[in-house]
Design an enzyme around this catalytic site. Structure first.
Site, PDB file in Angstrom:
ATOM      1  N   THR A  95     -41.596 -25.864  48.892  1.00  0.00           N
ATOM      2  CA  THR A  95     -41.893 -25.408  50.243  1.00  0.00           C
ATOM      3  C   THR A  95     -42.037 -23.889  50.248  1.00  0.00           C
ATOM      4  OG1 THR A  95     -41.246 -25.614  52.567  1.00  0.00           O
ATOM      5  CG2 THR A  95     -39.464 -25.287  50.968  1.00  0.00           C
ATOM      6  N   LYS A 105     -45.691 -22.809  47.721  1.00  0.00           N
ATOM      7  CA  LYS A 105     -46.696 -23.861  47.633  1.00  0.00           C
ATOM      8  C   LYS A 105     -47.966 -23.437  46.910  1.00  0.00           C
ATOM      9  CE  LYS A 105     -45.223 -26.545  51.632  1.00  0.00           C
ATOM     10  NZ  LYS A 105     -45.633 -27.230  52.863  1.00  0.00           N
ATOM     11  N   ASP A 127     -48.589 -33.182  52.017  1.00  0.00           N
ATOM     12  CA  ASP A 127     -48.493 -32.665  53.383  1.00  0.00           C
ATOM     13  C   ASP A 127     -49.613 -33.185  54.282  1.00  0.00           C
ATOM     14  OD1 ASP A 127     -46.158 -31.145  53.226  1.00  0.00           O
ATOM     15  OD2 ASP A 127     -47.212 -29.343  52.565  1.00  0.00           O
TER      16      ASP A 127
END
Length: 301
Positions: free
Chosen positions: A78, A82, A118
């Site tokens: 995170t 990323k 995501d």
């Protein structure tokens, strides 16, 4: 070519981790561990908090090597890693390569394979949480790693015009150019940069927020509240807290809203499958996420 994760039938033990800054209160570790228990797996999930360790993304090569040596099966990634982690990986899935962002790294057979779950997480959450939402024109605030994934998801959902706004205009321009190339079969120039946010909001069907504003560490609103109106739907990717200042104001006005919890759960659903080779129960994971409550401090991993 990307290698598919294969789990030996006798493999029921998995060591996993989350790498990011300010992640001590993340719900990702307990979500994975509970689902592992339900699936009969021995799954241990560790938080690797750069802020707590007083290091930055420059430590990623060392952290990846340590994870491999300790037998980690994979890592979630995170903010702020990323995009920074990509140079240290051996392969990228097509989605991760297209998006230029990785949130899931599978460590398998001496190789580091980057994935992006995501975008799928946001898409699944949106379809369930805002069915029938207008998609003629959508404004998105934020074009970082998570923002790039959400923008990709919005295009796959059928948005006709996507308008990006980011403090780093060049970053938004890069995301817009990549999306226009990727989705040219649906018509050119469907993604553009906002030059007048107020005017763009007047004609928009919906607003998607993809910046850290609203998290406990970054309180406040990402745009003036007078740009919201009742006819607008508003989607958020921050999930700590679930009700951000933006969502609170949008609901007060009467907007349809979508919090960041669904994206957090569904990105974890796909990451769990990639790590273990086992398909998790997404409804059970969603119930567990809700049970974990609020009060943590990160956006969707």
């Amino acid at each position: 070519m990307i290698h598919q994760t294969k789990v030996h039938p006798g493999n029921s033990r998995f060591l996993l981790g989350l790498v990011g800054a300010g992640i001590q209160a993340s719900r990702t570790p307990p979500m994975h561990e509970r689902e592992g228990d339900e699936q009969g797996l021995r799954l241990m999930y560790q938080s690797i908090d750069l802020e707590h360790l007083a290091i930055g993304p420059e430590a990623l090569p060392e952290l990846l090597t340590a994870a491999e040596r300790m037998g980690f099966a994979g890592l979630n990634v995170t903010h702020p890693c990323k995009q920074a982690i990509i140079p240290y990986l051996d392969e990228l899935s097509p989605d991760a390569a297209a998006l230029g962002a990785v949130n899931t790294v599978v460590l398998s057979n001496g190789r580091r394979i980057g994935h992006n779950t995501d975008w799928w997480g946001f898409s699944e959450s949106f379809k369930r949480g805002l069915p029938g939402a207008g998609l003629s024109s959508v404004v998105q605030l934020g074009a970082g790693g998570a923002g790039a994934a959400v923008a990709h998801a919005l295009m796959t959902l059928g948005v006709r015009e996507l308008i990006l706004a980011d403090q780093d205009r060049s970053r938004a321009q890069d995301v817009a150019a990549a999306l226009n190339d990727r989705f040219e079969r649906f018509g050119v120039h469907r993604v553009r940069i906002s030059n007048d946010l107020k005017a763009d909001m007047v004609k928009a069907d919906g607003l998607v927020h993809c910046t850290p504003t609203g998290m406990d560490k970054y309180p406040g609103l990402p745009l003036p509240v007078d740009l919201l109106r009742q006819e607008l739907w508003v989607a958020e990717i921050v999930y700590f807290p679930l009700e951000t200042a933006l969502l609170r104001e949008a609901r007060r006005i009467g907007c349809r809203t979508l919090d960041g919890g669904g994206m957090a759960v569904f990105q974890a659903v796909e990451a769990f499958r990639l790590f273990t080779g086992v398909k998790p129960d997404h409804e059970r994971m969603l119930r567990h996420f809700i049970q974990l409550g609020s009060g943590a401090k990160e956006a969707a991993t």
